[in-house]
Design a protein around this motif. Structure first.
Motif, PDB file in Angstrom:
ATOM      1  N   SER A  51       0.821  -1.214   0.000  1.00 55.97           N
ATOM      2  CA  SER A  51       0.000   0.000   0.000  1.00 55.97           C
ATOM      3  C   SER A  51       0.858   1.268   0.000  1.00 55.97           C
ATOM      4  O   SER A  51       0.417   2.315  -0.479  1.00 55.97           O
ATOM      5  CB  SER A  51      -0.920   0.012   1.230  1.00 55.97           C
ATOM      6  N   ALA A  52       2.053   1.178   0.521  1.00 59.05           N
ATOM      7  CA  ALA A  52       2.907   2.366   0.648  1.00 59.05           C
ATOM      8  C   ALA A  52       3.717   2.657  -0.608  1.00 59.05           C
ATOM      9  O   ALA A  52       4.211   3.773  -0.786  1.00 59.05           O
ATOM     10  CB  ALA A  52       3.854   2.190   1.831  1.00 59.05           C
ATOM     11  N   GLN A  53       3.859   1.674  -1.491  1.00 63.80           N
ATOM     12  CA  GLN A  53       4.781   1.817  -2.605  1.00 63.80           C
ATOM     13  C   GLN A  53       4.133   2.409  -3.847  1.00 63.80           C
ATOM     14  O   GLN A  53       3.054   1.993  -4.259  1.00 63.80           O
ATOM     15  CB  GLN A  53       5.385   0.461  -2.975  1.00 63.80           C
ATOM     16  N   GLY A  54       4.813   3.380  -4.438  1.00 60.98           N
ATOM     17  CA  GLY A  54       4.447   3.913  -5.738  1.00 60.98           C
ATOM     18  C   GLY A  54       5.451   3.462  -6.779  1.00 60.98           C
ATOM     19  O   GLY A  54       6.241   2.545  -6.538  1.00 60.98           O
ATOM     20  N   PRO A  55       5.460   4.079  -7.950  1.00 59.44           N
ATOM     21  CA  PRO A  55       6.422   3.703  -8.983  1.00 59.44           C
ATOM     22  C   PRO A  55       7.848   3.898  -8.488  1.00 59.44           C
ATOM     23  O   PRO A  55       8.161   4.913  -7.882  1.00 59.44           O
ATOM     24  CB  PRO A  55       6.094   4.659 -10.140  1.00 59.44           C
ATOM     25  N   ALA A  56       8.701   2.917  -8.751  1.00 54.74           N
ATOM     26  CA  ALA A  56      10.094   2.995  -8.303  1.00 54.74           C
ATOM     27  C   ALA A  56      11.078   3.026  -9.460  1.00 54.74           C
ATOM     28  O   ALA A  56      12.257   3.266  -9.245  1.00 54.74           O
ATOM     29  CB  ALA A  56      10.414   1.817  -7.386  1.00 54.74           C
ATOM     30  N   SER A  57      10.606   2.773 -10.687  1.00 50.77           N
ATOM     31  CA  SER A  57      11.473   2.812 -11.864  1.00 50.77           C
ATOM     32  C   SER A  57      10.886   3.781 -12.880  1.00 50.77           C
ATOM     33  O   SER A  57       9.671   3.953 -12.966  1.00 50.77           O
ATOM     34  CB  SER A  57      11.604   1.414 -12.491  1.00 50.77           C
ATOM     35  N   ARG A  58      11.757   4.377 -13.642  1.00 51.95           N
ATOM     36  CA  ARG A  58      11.320   5.391 -14.591  1.00 51.95           C
ATOM     37  C   ARG A  58      10.494   4.809 -15.722  1.00 51.95           C
ATOM     38  O   ARG A  58      10.671   3.680 -16.144  1.00 51.95           O
ATOM     39  CB  ARG A  58      12.547   6.081 -15.218  1.00 51.95           C
ATOM     40  N   TRP A  59       9.532   5.645 -16.198  1.00 51.87           N
ATOM     41  CA  TRP A  59       8.786   5.382 -17.431  1.00 51.87           C
ATOM     42  C   TRP A  59       7.866   4.174 -17.363  1.00 51.87           C
ATOM     43  O   TRP A  59       7.556   3.557 -18.366  1.00 51.87           O
ATOM     44  CB  TRP A  59       9.740   5.262 -18.619  1.00 51.87           C
ATOM     45  N   ARG A  60       7.446   3.807 -16.153  1.00 48.50           N
ATOM     46  CA  ARG A  60       6.432   2.760 -15.978  1.00 48.50           C
ATOM     47  C   ARG A  60       5.201   3.405 -15.343  1.00 48.50           C
ATOM     48  O   ARG A  60       5.148   3.590 -14.147  1.00 48.50           O
ATOM     49  CB  ARG A  60       6.931   1.624 -15.081  1.00 48.50           C
ATOM     50  N   MET A  61       4.219   3.767 -16.158  1.00 49.50           N
ATOM     51  CA  MET A  61       3.017   4.464 -15.693  1.00 49.50           C
ATOM     52  C   MET A  61       3.408   5.580 -14.724  1.00 49.50           C
ATOM     53  O   MET A  61       2.812   5.773 -13.679  1.00 49.50           O
ATOM     54  CB  MET A  61       2.042   3.487 -15.041  1.00 49.50           C
ATOM     55  N   GLU A  62       4.415   6.323 -15.118  1.00 50.86           N
ATOM     56  CA  GLU A  62       4.945   7.421 -14.310  1.00 50.86           C
ATOM     57  C   GLU A  62       4.047   8.653 -14.498  1.00 50.86           C
ATOM     58  O   GLU A  62       3.937   9.185 -15.602  1.00 50.86           O
ATOM     59  CB  GLU A  62       6.382   7.722 -14.754  1.00 50.86           C
ATOM     60  N   ARG A  63       3.437   9.088 -13.431  1.00 47.03           N
ATOM     61  CA  ARG A  63       2.424  10.141 -13.509  1.00 47.03           C
ATOM     62  C   ARG A  63       2.975  11.481 -13.029  1.00 47.03           C
ATOM     63  O   ARG A  63       3.561  11.566 -11.951  1.00 47.03           O
ATOM     64  CB  ARG A  63       1.211   9.755 -12.670  1.00 47.03           C
ATOM     65  N   THR A  64       2.778  12.502 -13.845  1.00 46.32           N
ATOM     66  CA  THR A  64       3.163  13.863 -13.486  1.00 46.32           C
ATOM     67  C   THR A  64       1.948  14.772 -13.593  1.00 46.32           C
ATOM     68  O   THR A  64       1.258  14.774 -14.623  1.00 46.32           O
ATOM     69  CB  THR A  64       4.270  14.390 -14.420  1.00 46.32           C
TER      70      THR A  64
END
Length: 521
Positions: A327-340
């Motif tokens: 539950s605590a983890q978000g994206p940790a690697s670039r360009w994988r459903m990376e939201r800005t």
């Protein structure tokens, strides 16, 4: 890494020392990039398609490297031979060193090795596992997508006597690649996520992809555990290819093959939260149930979350700690459903690290879901900026055509197809919906950028998705930065694959001295 002397490296690799190598200090770090050399480094002078690492031996040693692993002697300006261990093949030698390292750490320090493969989701699952296991003890996992015969050894060399868990991502471009990696690291837990059509052209068909991915479970002993996706028919059948006990994971509460004696991890009550993140109840083999509210984007990540939960449970992590970490983890690697979220109200979703039909469909479905809005928020205009999918073989046109039709059927507002390979996406969208100006084809990322610069408006959501070679991930970065980003999910600054990661067939690890007792699909 484990400290090693030149004499030990020569013994493990079957090489010979030159240039006074045996008088040099022990190495404690390995790199194939001379720019990463530092005191204590072993520089691997790997020949590549574009440049030859032997040309950078001097630079690496000047930066502090103590030794080179090379295929031939290299001399300085005065004619003196640089200190090195010479071997016939440096990539094979890296594999031997990695196999020796894992064997030492397992025998002397109880290292647990978890390996992940699959056509889609390897890096996300690896990142999730690193987060869960890292809270339990020192954990090493690949940078980015280090998943080949160069990247896996570089990951192994990050481990030392303190390391409790080693997470390894395994990719392949042909039969035998994963078997090679498994003989290198001898996984205790093996996860197979899915079998898709990525690189079907290289493999000679999807059946061969399934055969290749199954090499992971074949490598497990009776004391290992196979973690298999029960929702994927090709993966489900791999239970018959392993001597290890099986844990299935999937979204249904019952095993599809009840005759197979297997534990199960599943999800119930799956839904998407307001930001497009999956929420569900996690059910583990001990009968416990735990709420998970992921920070990843897209329902397709439920499978990756379940896979990570299953492997962590097998590794002995407490159920409540598994759920809390997921539950605590978000994206940790670039360009994988990376939201800005740009300051001007535009949302950028950059998923253009890699692409195949399965991941393309998942990303488009997520885009459509994000655009529909919720009871408390209005619907939003959606853009799909799509590049080509490489190495699909004889189904290339058909697979791109299907994406164009899917864009229309999902009611995505705008399509920009980029590059010649993606032209069938545009053609199919036109035929499916007669969109007129709603669908556009451009030859380059620069042309796509010009359209977006003039037409993106506050409230729009724009998805970038393509194979790595199309370069749309960099376009996505530029577009995300153009509006002055208000918030971006944290991720490492760069995680490109190990430079020059390439493949050979089987390797000789059975002969390597062992202790007693980098987008690959």
């Amino acid at each position: 890494m484990i400290e090693m002397t030149a004499a030990q490296i020569a013994q493990v690799t079957g090489g010979r020392t030159v240039g006074g190598a045996e008088e040099r200090p022990a190495v404690e770090h390995v790199t194939t990039d001379s720019r990463e050399a530092r005191p204590g480094t072993l520089f691997v002078a790997k020949p590549g398609e574009v440049t030859d690492g032997h040309e950078y031996v001097g630079a690496a040693l000047a930066a502090g490297a103590v030794l080179a692993l090379a295929e031939r002697e290299v001399r300085d300006a005065a004619g003196a031979v640089y200190p090195a261990v010479l071997v016939p093949d440096v990539v094979e030698a890296m594999g031997r060193l990695a196999a020796w390292t894992v064997a030492q750490l397992r025998a002397e320090h109880g290292l647990t090795v978890v390996a992940v493969t699959g056509s889609v989701g390897k890096t996300t699952t690896k990142d999730l596992l690193k987060g869960v296991l890292g809270a339990e003890g020192p954990t090493v996992a690949p940078r980015g997508s280090y998943n080949g015969e160069v990247g896996v050894p570089l990951t192994v060399f990050e481990a030392d006597a303190r390391t409790r868990y080693l997470v390894v991502e395994m990719g392949a471009t042909r039969i035998g690649n994963i078997d090679y990696l498994c003989r290198m690291v001898r996984p205790d837990i093996g996860i197979v996520l899915c079998v898709g059509s990525a690189h079907a052209g290289e493999f000679g068909g999807v059946a061969n992809i399934a055969r290749a991915k199954g090499e992971l479970v074949e490598a497990l002993g009776a004391d290992g555990v196979a973690v298999l996706n029960d929702d994927d028919p090709a993966v489900r059948l791999m239970h018959a290819r392993t001597a290890a006990p099986v844990v299935f994971f999937g979204e249904s509460p019952e095993n599809t093959q009840p005759e197979v004696p297997a534990a199960r991890v599943h999800a119930s009550g799956v839904r998407l939260g307001p930001g497009g993140s999956p929420e569900f109840t996690l059910h583990l083999p001990d009968g416990s149930a735990h709420p998970v509210r992921s920070r990843l984007i897209g329902e397709h990540h439920v499978s990756n979350l379940l896979a990570a939960a299953a492997a962590a449970f097998v590794a002995g992590v407490a159920p409540e700690r598994i759920a809390a970490s997921l539950s605590a983890q978000g994206p940790a690697s670039r360009w994988r459903m990376e939201r800005t979220e740009r300051a001007d109200g535009v949302t950028v979703v950059n998923d253009a690290y890699n692409a195949n039909p399965q991941s393309m469909r998942a990303a488009l479905q997520t885009l459509a879901q994000l655009g529909r809005g919720t009871a408390g928020a209005p619907a939003r205009r959606t853009w799909a900026v799509l590049g080509g999918m490489h190495e699909l073989g004889e189904t290339t046109v058909e697979d791109h055509d299907a994406l164009g039709r899917m864009v229309v059927r999902l009611n995505i507002s705008k399509l920009v197809a980029v590059g010649e390979l993606a032209r069938p996406v545009y053609d199919a969208a036109q035929l499916e919906g007669s969109w007129g100006n709603e669908a556009t084809w451009v030859a380059s990322a620069e042309e796509a950028e010009e359209i977006l610069r003039h037409e993106l408006a506050p409230g729009d959501i724009v998805l970038f998705k393509s194979s790595n070679a199309a370069g749309l991930r960099l376009l996505g970065d530029r577009v995300a930065a153009a509006g002055g980003p208000a918030h971006q999910d944290p991720a490492p600054p760069n995680d490109a694959p190990a430079r020059g990661d390439h493949w050979r067939s089987a390797g000789p690890f059975v002969n390597a001295p062992l202790a007693a007792g980098e987008e690959r699909p």
